[in-house]
Design an enzyme around this catalytic site. Structure first.
Site, short mmCIF file in Angstrom:
data_model
loop_
_atom_site.label_atom_id
_atom_site.label_comp_id
_atom_site.label_asym_id
_atom_site.label_seq_id
_atom_site.Cartn_x
_atom_site.Cartn_y
_atom_site.Cartn_z
N SER A 1 0.83 -1.21 0.00
CA SER A 1 0.00 0.00 0.00
C SER A 1 0.86 1.27 0.00
O SER A 1 1.76 1.41 -0.82
CB SER A 1 -0.95 -0.05 1.19
OG SER A 1 -1.95 0.92 1.08
N ASP B 1 -9.45 -2.82 -6.78
CA ASP B 1 -8.94 -2.05 -5.64
C ASP B 1 -9.47 -0.61 -5.71
O ASP B 1 -9.15 0.14 -6.62
CB ASP B 1 -7.41 -2.06 -5.68
CG ASP B 1 -6.79 -1.60 -4.38
OD1 ASP B 1 -7.43 -0.80 -3.67
OD2 ASP B 1 -5.67 -2.03 -4.06
N HIS C 1 -8.03 -4.63 -1.45
CA HIS C 1 -6.78 -3.97 -1.08
C HIS C 1 -6.07 -4.64 0.10
O HIS C 1 -6.58 -4.67 1.20
CB HIS C 1 -7.07 -2.51 -0.74
CG HIS C 1 -5.85 -1.71 -0.47
ND1 HIS C 1 -5.00 -1.30 -1.47
CD2 HIS C 1 -5.31 -1.27 0.68
CE1 HIS C 1 -4.00 -0.62 -0.93
NE2 HIS C 1 -4.17 -0.60 0.36
#
Length: 652
Positions: free
Chosen positions: A509, A595, A641
């Protein structure tokens, strides 16, 4: 601009069609590359998978899931089912209350459980791997538990009374509405609160003594709390203290006093204050306790006569027990190997013990209890867990460019000889004031057993040393996080922990920002980089206000649309913007088509540009046997995600 004529609709839509087509073509080409490469790893994958499954079965069986204690009843979740047992039952008799499979949620996992005060209802949130939004299922308990209500797109929920549930709804990663729903007398649902500011996210919490529900509206730097009196759940919520920029606060309650965890006052770190319920404005807040400098407050739990603060200082975990009766503070050190703790749910604030689990990347969760009566720590041996004796935990401090000392946690096999020849996996995050994830992962233990060294770099931008540590690494300070990471890897090599040609860097991330930036500035420090759903196109993403998180994220990255200085600064470190022809490490990226947080388009563009730069460099230098890095993207059609489920982790 006003007055500008648009000649035809076709022309106006052309760029959109082109970019969509480009995206599809890029994705297709990456999937073809991936399908060609992945089968070559089959035998290695098979061996690793078997080893990980063996470790998973060995440790999940022993650790057990956190329990919710309610008098003599204990509720717990395992494999998508919720069970009820008696606290003193040695026979192991359990009743099954809920099963995701039976209710058609077969690919989902249970995220949150809340039991009503009289234990007649149970609210559960169930979330599938492919979605950011959860569904709340309310069960009526009894001899034959039954579904009472299903509420879609829910984030948080709490029982105000035996039959009144408050919940927040989630849409496009935002939570801005709070609803109340009743289950017996005149069943109805009504909107209670709406947040107007797009930077704020709303959730609900219930104070430990069940006196108040708190409606918490938080941005990255500021918060505001409204109270719902659980004795009068239909009355309008009351404001505690109007939002003040830069002041965060959270509320607990005891004996008609609000206990306030807040950043108000100097230094701007969390401290415990209190004020009467009737006059809760911050002019009446009195200091109860402030942790030491450079100490991170990780969690806080309230009990009838005490509260427990879970703290982290220079990587070490400990707890402070604050007595409201004797006004004393007792500090209790936790085992040196512990890196993470998870508090177990204690719905009753009068309990005599506080239960929690400790873990590290290579130590499976172990259950502990702190006894208020005996004032000591008790290790709860559920079953005999094999003790990992051959793994050594080392804590180091690296000196960054501006002389700041940056903590590193290192794990390695004690029996390893010649550590400089061993492979090293470096982890980094450094954003949002969030600590690097150091919870137990089977693959980390496997790597230790296979001779790897694991290093966790607690760089600025993360939260490891408190709120100031985050502030020193966000917005116009992002380069400090990069300098910290460089200093950490350099120190590890200087101390004989591996060497650049055996070093890999891992990030997920927002951690992709610093990892990707280091890859551009110091590619010679690492041989490989592994990124999961990485944020690598900061500038373009922060310019797109239609994306769900852009406005909210400006407090972390700045606003390049309105501030040219900010735009130049982001451009100076953004991984995508700074790719150039040079010798890059090999890169493996996992990304997700669905995502909502990290748009796949940015990742596709990054991979394409990186590959072109690496090939350009190789063709320019043109030496025989010139090393060309592998740059591989696994773009997955499902999964959300940075999904943390076991199945996903195993595939990854």
């Amino acid at each position: 601009q006003e007055g500008t004529r648009i000649h035809s609709k076709r022309k106006q839509n052309t760029p959109i069609v082109t970019s969509e087509l480009l995206h599809k073509n890029l994705l297709k080409s990456e999937q073809e590359i991936w399908n060609g490469i992945s089968p070559t790893c089959n035998s290695l994958t098979k061996r690793i998978k078997e080893k990980l499954e063996e470790l998973h079965n060995k440790y999940t069986f022993n650790s057990g899931s956190p329990r919710i204690r309610f008098g003599e009843n204990v509720y717990f979740e395992e494999n998508g089912c919720i069970f009820l047992s008696k606290a003193d039952d040695d026979e192991g008799d359990v009743d099954i209350l809920f099963s995701t499979d039976d209710l058609g949620f077969s690919d989902a996992f249970i995220q949150r459980i809340r039991i009503s005060p009289d234990q007649k209802y149970m609210a559960i949130s169930v979330k599938s791997e492919n979605s950011e939004e959860a569904t709340c299922v309310v069960m009526k308990l009894g001899h034959f538990p039954s579904v009472e209500k299903v509420i879609p797109s829910v984030f948080s929920f709490e029982w105000a009374t035996n039959d009144v549930l408050y919940y927040t709804s989630q849409k496009n990663l935002k939570c801005q509405n709070v609803f109340m729903t009743t289950f017996t007398y005149k069943k109805h649902t009504k909107l209670v609160y709406t947040e107007q500011d797009a930077r704020f996210f709303v959730d609900i919490y219930c104070t430990k003594d069940r006196r108040f529900l708190t409606i918490n509206s938080n941005s990255k730097t500021t918060s505001e709390v409204w109270l719902v009196d659980c004795r009068h759940p239909f009355e309008s919520p009351a404001l505690v203290e109007a939002r003040t920029k830069g002041v965060i606060y959270h509320i607990e309650h005891r004996n008609d006093e609000l206990y306030i965890l807040t950043t108000y006052g100097e230094p701007a770190e969390y401290k415990l204050m209190k004020a009467p319920v009737a006059s809760s404005g911050k002019e009446n807040w009195q200091l109860v306790y402030a942790p030491e400098k450079k100490t991170k407050l990780v969690d806080f739990e309230m009990f009838s006569d005490d509260c427990i603060m879970f703290l982290k200082n220079a990587g070490h975990l400990y707890l402070n027990v604050i007595s409201f009766v004797s006004h004393s503070v007792q500090s209790i050190k936790l085992p040196t190997w512990a890196c993470e703790f998870e508090l177990e749910s204690h719905p009753e604030h009068t309990t005599s013990s506080c239960y929690f689990q400790l873990s590290s990347p290579v130590h499976p969760p172990k259950r502990f209890a702190y006894s208020f009566e005996e004032n000591n720590l008790i290790e709860q041996a559920v079953q005999e867990v094999p003790i990992i004796t051959n793994c050594h935990t080392t804590r180091l401090l690296a000196k960054s460019k501006d002389e700041t000392l940056v903590p590193i946690t290192v794990f390695h096999n004690m029996n390893s000889k010649e550590l400089h020849r061993k492979p090293l996996l470096v982890h980094v995050y450094g954003a949002y004031g969030i600590d690097l994830n150091m919870s137990f992962k089977e693959e980390k233990l496997m790597l230790i057993e296979e001779g790897w060294i694991l290093a966790y770099c607690h760089v600025r931008g993360g939260g490891e040393l408190g709120l100031t540590w985050h502030k020193d690494g966000c917005q116009h300070n992002k380069h400090k996080g990069l300098q910290d990471l460089r200093a950490c890897i350099t120190l590890l090599h200087e101390l004989g922990f591996s060497q650049p040609k055996h070093t890999a860097l891992a990030a997920a991330s927002a951690g992709g920002v610093l990892a990707g930036a280091l890859c551009n500035t110091d590619p010679e420090l690492i041989r490989a980089m592994v990124l999961q759903a990485p944020f690598v196109d900061v500038l373009n993403t922060m310019m797109k206000t239609h994306l769900p998180l852009t406005i909210e994220e400006q407090e972390e990255w700045g606003n390049p649309l309105e501030d040219e200085k900010c735009m130049k600064y982001i451009k100076s470190y953004c991984p995508y913007q700074n790719i150039k022809p040079q010798c890059y490490p090999s890169v493996f990226i996992t990304a997700y088509e669905n995502d909502q947080r990290i748009p796949l388009t940015g990742v596709l563009r990054y991979v394409q540009k990186l590959r072109e730069a690496a090939l350009d460099h190789a063709s320019r230098t043109g030496k025989k046997g010139n090393w060309i890095p592998n740059i591989i993207l696994d773009a997955q059609t499902n999964g959300s995600h940075c999904d943390s489920s076991w199945e996903h982790s195993l595939n990854e």
